[in-house]
Design a protein around this motif. Sequence first.
Motif, PDB file in Angstrom:
ATOM      1  N   SER A 173       9.182  -6.534  -8.182  1.00  0.00           N
ATOM      2  CA  SER A 173       8.889  -7.883  -8.266  1.00  0.00           C
ATOM      3  C   SER A 173       8.915  -8.376  -6.541  1.00  0.00           C
ATOM      4  N   ALA A 174      10.101  -8.191  -6.061  1.00  0.00           N
ATOM      5  CA  ALA A 174      10.097  -8.698  -4.727  1.00  0.00           C
ATOM      6  C   ALA A 174       9.163  -8.137  -3.662  1.00  0.00           C
ATOM      7  N   LEU A 175       8.992  -6.890  -3.792  1.00  0.00           N
ATOM      8  CA  LEU A 175       7.988  -6.303  -2.903  1.00  0.00           C
ATOM      9  C   LEU A 175       6.428  -7.118  -3.367  1.00  0.00           C
ATOM     10  N   LEU A 176       6.205  -6.800  -4.671  1.00  0.00           N
ATOM     11  CA  LEU A 176       4.927  -7.502  -5.017  1.00  0.00           C
ATOM     12  C   LEU A 176       4.794  -9.001  -4.409  1.00  0.00           C
ATOM     13  N   MET A 177       5.698  -9.777  -4.832  1.00  0.00           N
ATOM     14  CA  MET A 177       5.530 -11.309  -4.407  1.00  0.00           C
ATOM     15  C   MET A 177       5.490 -11.495  -2.754  1.00  0.00           C
ATOM     16  N   ALA A 178       6.092 -10.442  -2.075  1.00  0.00           N
ATOM     17  CA  ALA A 178       5.894 -10.797  -0.430  1.00  0.00           C
ATOM     18  C   ALA A 178       4.553 -10.165  -0.088  1.00  0.00           C
ATOM     19  N   ALA A 179       4.004  -9.282  -0.682  1.00  0.00           N
ATOM     20  CA  ALA A 179       2.806  -8.555  -0.294  1.00  0.00           C
ATOM     21  C   ALA A 179       1.617  -9.067   0.129  1.00  0.00           C
ATOM     22  N   PRO A 180       1.406 -10.401  -0.595  1.00  0.00           N
ATOM     23  CA  PRO A 180       0.210 -11.307  -0.186  1.00  0.00           C
ATOM     24  C   PRO A 180       0.353 -11.727   1.357  1.00  0.00           C
ATOM     25  N   LEU A 181       1.704 -11.688   1.808  1.00  0.00           N
ATOM     26  CA  LEU A 181       1.742 -12.217   3.120  1.00  0.00           C
ATOM     27  C   LEU A 181       1.588 -11.309   4.272  1.00  0.00           C
ATOM     28  N   ALA A 182       1.052  -9.999   3.883  1.00  0.00           N
ATOM     29  CA  ALA A 182       0.797  -8.991   4.949  1.00  0.00           C
ATOM     30  C   ALA A 182      -0.349  -9.250   5.506  1.00  0.00           C
ATOM     31  N   LYS A 183      -0.464  -8.601   6.897  1.00  0.00           N
ATOM     32  CA  LYS A 183      -1.924  -8.855   7.493  1.00  0.00           C
ATOM     33  C   LYS A 183      -3.020  -8.017   6.783  1.00  0.00           C
ATOM     34  N   THR A 184      -2.641  -6.970   6.156  1.00  0.00           N
ATOM     35  CA  THR A 184      -3.946  -5.946   5.413  1.00  0.00           C
ATOM     36  C   THR A 184      -3.217  -5.683   4.177  1.00  0.00           C
ATOM     37  N   GLY A 185      -4.142  -5.056   3.177  1.00  0.00           N
ATOM     38  CA  GLY A 185      -3.392  -4.926   1.835  1.00  0.00           C
ATOM     39  C   GLY A 185      -2.413  -3.797   1.952  1.00  0.00           C
ATOM     40  N   LEU A 186      -1.500  -4.107   0.727  1.00  0.00           N
ATOM     41  CA  LEU A 186      -0.416  -3.255   0.563  1.00  0.00           C
ATOM     42  C   LEU A 186      -0.471  -2.350  -0.692  1.00  0.00           C
ATOM     43  N   ASP A 187      -0.224  -1.326  -0.969  1.00  0.00           N
ATOM     44  CA  ASP A 187       0.012  -0.310  -1.930  1.00  0.00           C
ATOM     45  C   ASP A 187       1.395  -0.126  -2.387  1.00  0.00           C
TER      46      ASP A 187
END
Length: 417
Positions: A173-187
Amino acid sequence: MTKKLTILPPAHPLVGKVSPPGSKSITNRVLLLAALSQGTSRLTGALKSDDTRYMAEALRAMGVVVEEPDATTFVVTGTGKLWPPEAPLFLGNAGTATRFLTAAVASINGTVVVDGDEHMRKRPIGPLVAALKSLGIDAEAPSGCPPVTIHGKGHFGSGRVEIDAGLSSQYVSALLMAAPLAKTGLDIALTGTEIGARGYVDLTLDAMRAFGARVEQLDPATWRVEPTGYTAADFHIEPDASAATYLWGAEVLTGGTIDIGTPAKAFTQPDAKAYDVIAAFPDMPEVIDGSQMQDAIPTIAVLAAFNNRPVRFVGIANLRVKECDRIRALSTGLNNIREGLAEEQGDDLIVHADPALACQSLSAEIDTFADHRIAMSFALAGLKIADITILDPDCVGKTYPAYWDALGSLGVNFTQG
């Protein structure tokens, strides 16, 4: 502060209406998502407790405006980013706040220390730190537990990250919620399909989508998150299902009727699965798998002491790394009531049920280990057994500050020491 509280067993079924507080799990998720959003979000039905106060204070320390116009509302105004706090973030023993913020603060341009109390400093966070490092984020937790030091670069990592979620779904959950803050997509991929309480990941995804995130599940163990950031939204928080389990338990133990205002099937939280098990009392099954309703297991384990047959709890290894070692705390407390009532076999807990315990007087002091769920669950034993004393009863403030008042409103009396 109250040091001890002895429950006086009621001589009548518990009947009345009690409204459980808002969900801790959802409140701390949407507080963070609102803080990461651009604009103002109104969060209603929220829980105000130790855990959510720690989250709110940490967000304020990072430049977010968090207002509290009433007892169940947060109004959160964010700019879409967090700012370096002037001091380490102290989060008590709030696991959700600690794990979620450890990932989120990696998006800050600066150094952040995420820390907690003596209990939090014993709770593992190594898998999450390892995942952050694999994304090129400078993070360290020398003990494998908090404190964690993160040197952020102003955005979250991109690409692909693998996470071992065997100890806690909160890492995912921690990684998922932070992921939209990345410069490009995250798997985000699990290093296996095992995950503690997968239902909480679904809870996270629902909350993220409410604040504008785009997430696709590629397979049972992989999610793809787009770099959308978040947009402010109004969000109503449902009651806490874990808190509801104590009231469901009190109802079946005393043969009463307690209206909590929300049907069991209306909950989206995983612990609501406990309702069907509790409703089967005093004929609960001989084997109960607690893997997907972990916070409900203390409630069910205490009920099991009065069941018509012994109960073995399986799939509960993660309970050893909660606010305390809950398997040990449950076996210790039950055996304080009567020696031999419970035993540990590996990470399984066996409760040797005895319906004849009801209406007895068995003097026992229950060490809560500063764990709110141990205090609240063992209070149920005091509804049927005289002279059950809860040590450190104020620890319920972590998630249900009004718990003792709620029982009192149903006609339960106490003596304090």
